[in-house]
Design a protein around this motif. Structure first.
Motif, PDB file in Angstrom:
ATOM      1  N   ALA A  95       0.825  -1.207   0.000  1.00  0.00           N
ATOM      2  CA  ALA A  95       0.000   0.000   0.000  1.00  0.00           C
ATOM      3  C   ALA A  95       0.862   1.261   0.000  1.00  0.00           C
ATOM      4  O   ALA A  95       0.484   2.280  -0.587  1.00  0.00           O
ATOM      5  CB  ALA A  95      -0.936   0.001   1.210  1.00  0.00           C
ATOM      6  N   PHE A  96       2.037   1.195   0.640  1.00  0.00           N
ATOM      7  CA  PHE A  96       2.941   2.355   0.711  1.00  0.00           C
ATOM      8  C   PHE A  96       4.132   2.179  -0.231  1.00  0.00           C
ATOM      9  O   PHE A  96       5.195   2.744   0.021  1.00  0.00           O
ATOM     10  CB  PHE A  96       3.444   2.540   2.145  1.00  0.00           C
ATOM     11  N   ARG A  97       3.970   1.425  -1.296  1.00  0.00           N
ATOM     12  CA  ARG A  97       5.103   1.042  -2.133  1.00  0.00           C
ATOM     13  C   ARG A  97       5.834   2.225  -2.771  1.00  0.00           C
ATOM     14  O   ARG A  97       7.006   2.103  -3.120  1.00  0.00           O
ATOM     15  CB  ARG A  97       4.644   0.077  -3.227  1.00  0.00           C
ATOM     16  N   PHE A 220      22.799 -11.326  -3.921  1.00  0.00           N
ATOM     17  CA  PHE A 220      22.752 -12.008  -5.223  1.00  0.00           C
ATOM     18  C   PHE A 220      22.911 -11.024  -6.391  1.00  0.00           C
ATOM     19  O   PHE A 220      22.363 -11.225  -7.477  1.00  0.00           O
ATOM     20  CB  PHE A 220      21.438 -12.787  -5.376  1.00  0.00           C
ATOM     21  N   GLY A 221      23.650  -9.949  -6.145  1.00  0.00           N
ATOM     22  CA  GLY A 221      23.924  -8.987  -7.200  1.00  0.00           C
ATOM     23  C   GLY A 221      22.832  -7.971  -7.453  1.00  0.00           C
ATOM     24  O   GLY A 221      22.980  -7.105  -8.327  1.00  0.00           O
ATOM     25  N   LEU A 222      21.723  -8.032  -6.722  1.00  0.00           N
ATOM     26  CA  LEU A 222      20.628  -7.078  -6.899  1.00  0.00           C
ATOM     27  C   LEU A 222      20.817  -5.915  -5.940  1.00  0.00           C
ATOM     28  O   LEU A 222      20.604  -6.043  -4.731  1.00  0.00           O
ATOM     29  CB  LEU A 222      19.281  -7.757  -6.636  1.00  0.00           C
ATOM     30  N   ASP A 223      21.212  -4.757  -6.475  1.00  0.00           N
ATOM     31  CA  ASP A 223      21.417  -3.565  -5.646  1.00  0.00           C
ATOM     32  C   ASP A 223      20.057  -2.963  -5.295  1.00  0.00           C
ATOM     33  O   ASP A 223      19.321  -2.502  -6.169  1.00  0.00           O
ATOM     34  CB  ASP A 223      22.270  -2.550  -6.409  1.00  0.00           C
ATOM     35  N   PHE A 224      19.725  -2.963  -4.009  1.00  0.00           N
ATOM     36  CA  PHE A 224      18.427  -2.450  -3.585  1.00  0.00           C
ATOM     37  C   PHE A 224      18.259  -0.974  -3.948  1.00  0.00           C
ATOM     38  O   PHE A 224      17.139  -0.510  -4.170  1.00  0.00           O
ATOM     39  CB  PHE A 224      18.261  -2.623  -2.070  1.00  0.00           C
ATOM     40  N   GLY A 225      19.357  -0.233  -3.988  1.00  0.00           N
ATOM     41  CA  GLY A 225      19.268   1.193  -4.275  1.00  0.00           C
ATOM     42  C   GLY A 225      18.850   1.501  -5.701  1.00  0.00           C
ATOM     43  O   GLY A 225      18.466   2.641  -6.003  1.00  0.00           O
ATOM     44  N   THR A 226      18.927   0.527  -6.588  1.00  0.00           N
ATOM     45  CA  THR A 226      18.563   0.753  -8.001  1.00  0.00           C
ATOM     46  C   THR A 226      17.173   0.253  -8.343  1.00  0.00           C
ATOM     47  O   THR A 226      16.729   0.409  -9.475  1.00  0.00           O
ATOM     48  CB  THR A 226      19.584   0.054  -8.920  1.00  0.00           C
ATOM     49  N   VAL A 227      16.495  -0.365  -7.393  1.00  0.00           N
ATOM     50  CA  VAL A 227      15.155  -0.888  -7.655  1.00  0.00           C
ATOM     51  C   VAL A 227      14.179   0.275  -7.783  1.00  0.00           C
ATOM     52  O   VAL A 227      14.074   1.119  -6.887  1.00  0.00           O
ATOM     53  CB  VAL A 227      14.705  -1.828  -6.526  1.00  0.00           C
ATOM     54  N   SER A 228      13.469   0.338  -8.904  1.00  0.00           N
ATOM     55  CA  SER A 228      12.504   1.415  -9.122  1.00  0.00           C
ATOM     56  C   SER A 228      11.128   0.897  -9.527  1.00  0.00           C
ATOM     57  O   SER A 228      10.160   1.664  -9.536  1.00  0.00           O
ATOM     58  CB  SER A 228      13.005   2.376 -10.207  1.00  0.00           C
ATOM     59  N   SER A 229      11.034  -0.375  -9.873  1.00  0.00           N
ATOM     60  CA  SER A 229       9.735  -0.927 -10.252  1.00  0.00           C
ATOM     61  C   SER A 229       9.704  -2.421  -9.961  1.00  0.00           C
ATOM     62  O   SER A 229      10.732  -3.101 -10.015  1.00  0.00           O
ATOM     63  CB  SER A 229       9.444  -0.683 -11.734  1.00  0.00           C
ATOM     64  N   ILE A 230       8.501  -2.911  -9.663  1.00  0.00           N
ATOM     65  CA  ILE A 230       8.269  -4.333  -9.423  1.00  0.00           C
ATOM     66  C   ILE A 230       6.978  -4.702 -10.137  1.00  0.00           C
ATOM     67  O   ILE A 230       5.933  -4.075  -9.916  1.00  0.00           O
ATOM     68  CB  ILE A 230       8.156  -4.646  -7.916  1.00  0.00           C
ATOM     69  N   ALA A 231       7.074  -5.690 -11.023  1.00  0.00           N
ATOM     70  CA  ALA A 231       5.899  -6.170 -11.771  1.00  0.00           C
ATOM     71  C   ALA A 231       5.176  -5.038 -12.486  1.00  0.00           C
ATOM     72  O   ALA A 231       3.944  -4.994 -12.524  1.00  0.00           O
ATOM     73  CB  ALA A 231       4.944  -6.905 -10.835  1.00  0.00           C
ATOM     74  N   VAL A 235       7.967   1.721  -7.614  1.00  0.00           N
ATOM     75  CA  VAL A 235       8.105   1.536  -6.168  1.00  0.00           C
ATOM     76  C   VAL A 235       9.283   2.367  -5.673  1.00  0.00           C
ATOM     77  O   VAL A 235      10.180   2.739  -6.437  1.00  0.00           O
ATOM     78  CB  VAL A 235       8.342   0.053  -5.798  1.00  0.00           C
ATOM     79  N   SER A 236       9.273   2.642  -4.390  1.00  0.00           N
ATOM     80  CA  SER A 236      10.394   3.308  -3.743  1.00  0.00           C
ATOM     81  C   SER A 236      11.544   2.323  -3.575  1.00  0.00           C
ATOM     82  O   SER A 236      11.335   1.125  -3.381  1.00  0.00           O
ATOM     83  CB  SER A 236       9.965   3.842  -2.369  1.00  0.00           C
TER      84      SER A 236
END
Length: 396
Positions: A95-97, A220-231, A235-236
């Motif tokens: 809800a707060f994504r 596993f090589g996934l930098d959390f700081g670069t995540v901008s979208s999911i599905a 997202v933040s």
């Protein structure tokens, strides 16, 4: 002498039925709905309404027959309650994504609650008053800064190393802690916290008073700081951190429950309750207190490592005595030994002052009044731990 099987027992709870399961589902859902409302609140009247509702719920659960029945239902249906809480957390995060601030607060509450689980193991189980919890929390962050910034160690192992290093350095405190009692233990841990902060401030290798930068968490090589979208949804970048903090809390919760229900947990409880009687039955007070202290420090260190990687930096100020008192306040306010009480207290102590910032002049006064009111009417904390009853099932 054989005492027979020993078990953990709370108040008698009737056989589970549909109504009990429904209550066990509804209570955590309503609690996290309230937390979501607090995070989204933008007006003073909303915050006041949340506070009034929170205090009214406490009175309801404590002073009415229906409230006590709901409490018994949650305790009797622990699996349903925990599963409902887990789903409520996931719904809250989604809800707060897109909300940076709300997700940061959720992650901070989860990591502080995780550290307080370790502190609960030390205080509620082992009877050791640790006034240097923030120092160990900061040690975990410094460990992450050194290993993540200067080695190629996988970040999941960096988190584990944060716990191991913190537990290992806790060995320095074991000798004076095990040879003292009562308030002298508190003085020893306070002195350790002050000493550690001073050492970090004068150590230029670790950045001195300015501290150190910490790379972001990248399992596993996934930098959390670069995540901008999911599905396909924006997202933040704090959403992965909030999920990781929730998973870490769940693991610490499971570890504490396994310890509590095991023979080790019973031994630690027995040593805290009466060391002389425990020694008579072959239990070593020093050994079991050391187990509780090191186990708790490991949890605090892992939480500190992830917190440092989420913030991107660490400095000696985090190891201060005031920060340790805050963690102790969460443990005492939530109820010694109760994990969900720790979550509720973390939300009150960490989130409430932030939401009261619009009324800057009165926010600390209101916050202090709420804490005093809770401790006045619930001296055992928000959710006291059920008493452990040791006895023979056969009545012998």
């Amino acid at each position: 002498m054989n005492l027979g099987p020993i078990e953990l027992t709370a108040a008698p709870v009737p056989a589970g039925g549909f109504s009990e399961r429904a209550i066990a589902v509804a209570v955590p859902v309503l609690a996290f709905v309230g937390l979501g409302w607090l995070l989204a609140a933008e007006h003073e009247w909303e915050i006041v309404a949340i506070l009034v509702g929170f205090l009214a719920a406490l009175l309801l659960f404590d002073r009415t027959r229906a409230g006590r029945a709901a409490t018994a239902a949650c305790r009797g249906q622990r699996g349903v309650t925990n599963a409902s809480a887990a789903l409520a957390v996931l719904a809250l995060l989604w809800a707060f994504r897109e909300e940076h601030y709300a997700l940061l607060m959720v992650a901070t509450v989860a990591l502080s609650a995780t550290a307080c689980i370790g502190l609960n193991v030390q205080m509620a189980f082992g009877g050791i008053a640790n006034f240097a919890a923030a120092a160990f929390f900061t040690l975990g962050a410094y460990t992450a800064a050194v290993l993540a910034g200067h080695t190629a160690l996988p970040h999941l192992l960096v988190l584990a190393a944060g716990g191991l290093v913190t537990a290992a350095l806790g060995l320095l405190l074991l000798l004076p802690v095990l040879r003292t009692r009562g308030h002298y233990v508190a003085l020893v841990t306070i002195a350790f916290g002050v000493m550690l902060r001073s050492l970090l401030e004068v150590n230029d290798t670790l950045g001195g008073p300015q501290g150190m930068k910490i790379p972001g968490f990248a399992p596993f090589g996934l930098d959390f700081g670069t995540v901008s979208s999911i599905a396909g949804h924006e997202v933040s970048f704090y959403l992965p951190y909030a999920l990781a903090a929730a998973v870490l809390f769940a693991l610490a919760f499971a570890a504490m429950r396994c310890l509590e229900l095991s023979w080790a947990g019973i031994a630690i409880d027995a040593v805290r309750t009466d060391p002389i009687a425990a020694s008579t039955f072959g239990l070593s007070p020093a050994r079991w207190k050391a187990t509780a202290f090191l186990f708790g420090n490991a949890m605090i260190g892992v939480a500190g490592a992830l917190y440092g990687m989420m913030n991107g930096f660490v400095n000696p100020n985090g190891a201060g005595f005031g920060e340790s008192l805050m963690l102790l306040s969460i443990v005492v306010l939530g109820g010694l030994g109760n994990v969900w009480g720790t979550v509720a207290a973390s939300a009150v102590i960490l989130a409430l002052p932030e939401k009261l910032q619009p009324i800057q002049e009165y926010r600390l006064l209101i916050f202090a009044a709420v804490v005093i009111a809770i401790l006045r009417f619930r001296p055992g904390g928000l959710l006291p731990r059920p008493l452990r009853i040791l006895g023979n099932r056969n009545g012998g």
